[in-house]
Design a protein around this motif. Structure first.
Motif, PDB file in Angstrom:
ATOM      1  N   GLN A 180      31.675  40.139  50.646  1.00  0.00           N
ATOM      2  CA  GLN A 180      33.044  39.957  51.109  1.00  0.00           C
ATOM      3  C   GLN A 180      33.559  38.548  50.839  1.00  0.00           C
ATOM      4  N   VAL A 181      32.701  37.556  50.952  1.00  0.00           N
ATOM      5  CA  VAL A 181      33.111  36.189  50.617  1.00  0.00           C
ATOM      6  C   VAL A 181      33.536  36.143  49.151  1.00  0.00           C
ATOM      7  N   GLU A 182      32.734  36.743  48.275  1.00  0.00           N
ATOM      8  CA  GLU A 182      33.068  36.741  46.850  1.00  0.00           C
ATOM      9  C   GLU A 182      34.372  37.483  46.578  1.00  0.00           C
ATOM     10  N   ALA A 183      34.564  38.623  47.225  1.00  0.00           N
ATOM     11  CA  ALA A 183      35.801  39.386  47.028  1.00  0.00           C
ATOM     12  C   ALA A 183      37.009  38.565  47.475  1.00  0.00           C
ATOM     13  N   CYS A 184      36.877  37.888  48.589  1.00  0.00           N
ATOM     14  CA  CYS A 184      37.966  37.058  49.115  1.00  0.00           C
ATOM     15  C   CYS A 184      38.222  35.865  48.194  1.00  0.00           C
ATOM     16  N   ALA A 185      37.175  35.254  47.706  1.00  0.00           N
ATOM     17  CA  ALA A 185      37.315  34.106  46.807  1.00  0.00           C
ATOM     18  C   ALA A 185      37.976  34.517  45.493  1.00  0.00           C
ATOM     19  N   GLU A 186      37.574  35.654  44.948  1.00  0.00           N
ATOM     20  CA  GLU A 186      38.131  36.117  43.679  1.00  0.00           C
ATOM     21  C   GLU A 186      39.569  36.607  43.824  1.00  0.00           C
ATOM     22  N   ALA A 187      39.935  37.054  45.012  1.00  0.00           N
ATOM     23  CA  ALA A 187      41.288  37.566  45.230  1.00  0.00           C
ATOM     24  C   ALA A 187      42.341  36.460  45.182  1.00  0.00           C
ATOM     25  N   GLY A 188      41.991  35.260  45.624  1.00  0.00           N
ATOM     26  CA  GLY A 188      42.974  34.178  45.697  1.00  0.00           C
ATOM     27  C   GLY A 188      43.693  33.926  44.382  1.00  0.00           C
ATOM     28  N   PRO A 189      42.988  33.607  43.305  1.00  0.00           N
ATOM     29  CA  PRO A 189      43.663  33.355  42.030  1.00  0.00           C
ATOM     30  C   PRO A 189      44.432  34.579  41.520  1.00  0.00           C
ATOM     31  N   ALA A 190      43.889  35.768  41.704  1.00  0.00           N
ATOM     32  CA  ALA A 190      44.567  36.986  41.251  1.00  0.00           C
ATOM     33  C   ALA A 190      45.883  37.181  42.008  1.00  0.00           C
ATOM     34  N   ALA A 218      51.563  37.734  42.694  1.00  0.00           N
ATOM     35  CA  ALA A 218      52.485  37.891  43.825  1.00  0.00           C
ATOM     36  C   ALA A 218      53.874  37.379  43.463  1.00  0.00           C
ATOM     37  N   ASP A 219      54.849  37.784  44.249  1.00  0.00           N
ATOM     38  CA  ASP A 219      56.235  37.361  44.020  1.00  0.00           C
ATOM     39  C   ASP A 219      56.424  35.861  44.213  1.00  0.00           C
ATOM     40  N   SER A 220      55.611  35.273  45.078  1.00  0.00           N
ATOM     41  CA  SER A 220      55.719  33.836  45.346  1.00  0.00           C
ATOM     42  C   SER A 220      54.369  33.331  45.837  1.00  0.00           C
ATOM     43  N   PRO A 221      54.159  32.021  45.792  1.00  0.00           N
ATOM     44  CA  PRO A 221      52.904  31.484  46.333  1.00  0.00           C
ATOM     45  C   PRO A 221      52.712  31.803  47.820  1.00  0.00           C
ATOM     46  N   PHE A 222      53.804  31.792  48.599  1.00  0.00           N
ATOM     47  CA  PHE A 222      53.660  32.117  50.019  1.00  0.00           C
ATOM     48  C   PHE A 222      53.269  33.584  50.202  1.00  0.00           C
ATOM     49  N   ALA A 223      53.833  34.471  49.387  1.00  0.00           N
ATOM     50  CA  ALA A 223      53.441  35.889  49.449  1.00  0.00           C
ATOM     51  C   ALA A 223      51.962  36.033  49.114  1.00  0.00           C
ATOM     52  N   ALA A 224      51.495  35.266  48.131  1.00  0.00           N
ATOM     53  CA  ALA A 224      50.068  35.299  47.777  1.00  0.00           C
ATOM     54  C   ALA A 224      49.222  34.795  48.937  1.00  0.00           C
ATOM     55  N   LEU A 225      49.667  33.710  49.576  1.00  0.00           N
ATOM     56  CA  LEU A 225      48.944  33.170  50.733  1.00  0.00           C
ATOM     57  C   LEU A 225      48.882  34.208  51.849  1.00  0.00           C
ATOM     58  N   ARG A 226      50.004  34.844  52.128  1.00  0.00           N
ATOM     59  CA  ARG A 226      50.046  35.854  53.200  1.00  0.00           C
ATOM     60  C   ARG A 226      49.086  37.009  52.895  1.00  0.00           C
ATOM     61  N   GLN A 227      49.079  37.484  51.649  1.00  0.00           N
ATOM     62  CA  GLN A 227      48.183  38.583  51.271  1.00  0.00           C
ATOM     63  C   GLN A 227      46.723  38.148  51.364  1.00  0.00           C
ATOM     64  N   TRP A 228      46.450  36.918  50.949  1.00  0.00           N
ATOM     65  CA  TRP A 228      45.081  36.413  51.027  1.00  0.00           C
ATOM     66  C   TRP A 228      44.637  36.284  52.486  1.00  0.00           C
ATOM     67  N   VAL A 229      45.523  35.810  53.336  1.00  0.00           N
ATOM     68  CA  VAL A 229      45.193  35.694  54.755  1.00  0.00           C
ATOM     69  C   VAL A 229      44.868  37.071  55.338  1.00  0.00           C
ATOM     70  N   ASP A 230      45.592  38.116  54.913  1.00  0.00           N
ATOM     71  CA  ASP A 230      45.273  39.476  55.370  1.00  0.00           C
ATOM     72  C   ASP A 230      43.843  39.857  54.990  1.00  0.00           C
ATOM     73  N   LEU A 231      43.447  39.537  53.757  1.00  0.00           N
ATOM     74  CA  LEU A 231      42.070  39.810  53.324  1.00  0.00           C
ATOM     75  C   LEU A 231      41.072  38.984  54.133  1.00  0.00           C
ATOM     76  N   PHE A 232      41.427  37.747  54.394  1.00  0.00           N
ATOM     77  CA  PHE A 232      40.569  36.858  55.172  1.00  0.00           C
ATOM     78  C   PHE A 232      40.375  37.391  56.589  1.00  0.00           C
ATOM     79  N   VAL A 233      41.445  37.896  57.191  1.00  0.00           N
ATOM     80  CA  VAL A 233      41.339  38.484  58.535  1.00  0.00           C
ATOM     81  C   VAL A 233      40.432  39.710  58.496  1.00  0.00           C
ATOM     82  N   ASP A 234      40.587  40.558  57.477  1.00  0.00           N
ATOM     83  CA  ASP A 234      39.681  41.721  57.335  1.00  0.00           C
ATOM     84  C   ASP A 234      38.233  41.260  57.283  1.00  0.00           C
TER      85      ASP A 234
END
Length: 195
Positions: free
Chosen positions: A75-85, A90-106
């Protein structure tokens, strides 16, 4: 390396792609079961969700701690690899951050109970925590920096602090079914936005 390879100088063969995929499916199934039933969930439930026998799980992970650590690292690897993707798509860097935070919470929800399950090996837990920080803090920092550069959030938020805050908001989920950490995490993210 198998016995026929010993002393021949040949390297052990890498895992076949389907074997690696099966192992990843098993880890995904275990993570899913851990979210709903905790890290002490019966191995037979994990095997059923993965569509394998319990012997297959024990062949890959001889102890429960081995399985938990493998799920954690997966899961750490999946979360780490998701960030750059996410940042690229994403539509914006903040949208990417929000989506990444959702993965991080999971990920954090699955992680609860890890420390108790690995109590007998505090050094192993410390090593996992260091691995987690080494892999995820730079990813979060890159997402934050991109959102700052785009003018979407205020500067000055450090990745470690944000991740620690999110982690603290997720802690209460285990003891109170009425508690939804995602709502508070969303408030935290809104607080980062530029007015």
């Amino acid at each position: 390396m198998n016995d026929s390879d010993r002393g021949t100088g040949r390297a052990a063969r890498p895992k076949r792609a389907d074997a690696q995929r099966n192992k990843e499916n098993l880890l995904d199934a275990a993570a899913s079961i851990f979210v709903t039933s905790g890290v002490e969930a019966p191995i037979r439930d994990i095997a059923a969700k993965a569509g394998v026998g319990t012997a297959t799980i024990y062949r890959h992970f001889p102890t429960r701690a081995d399985l938990i650590i493998a799920v954690y690292r997966h899961q750490v690897e999946a979360c780490a690899e998701a960030g750059p993707a996410l940042l690229a798509n994403a539509d914006s860097p903040f949208a990417a951050l929000r989506q990444w935070v959702d993965l991080f919470v999971d990920f954090l929800v699955t992680k609860h109970g890890l420390a108790n399950a690995l109590q007998s090996d505090s050094g192993g837990f410390d090593a996992l925590h260091a691995y987690f920080l080494d892999r995820l803090v730079p990813v979060c920092a890159r997402l934050l920096d991109a959102a700052v550069d785009a003018g979407e959030i205020r500067p000055g938020t450090h990745a470690y602090e944000l991740m620690r805050g999110i982690g603290n908001l997720c802690v209460g989920r285990d003891s109170d079914p009425r508690y939804d950490p995602r709502r508070l995490v969303e408030l935290l993210l809104r607080g980062l936005r530029r007015p």
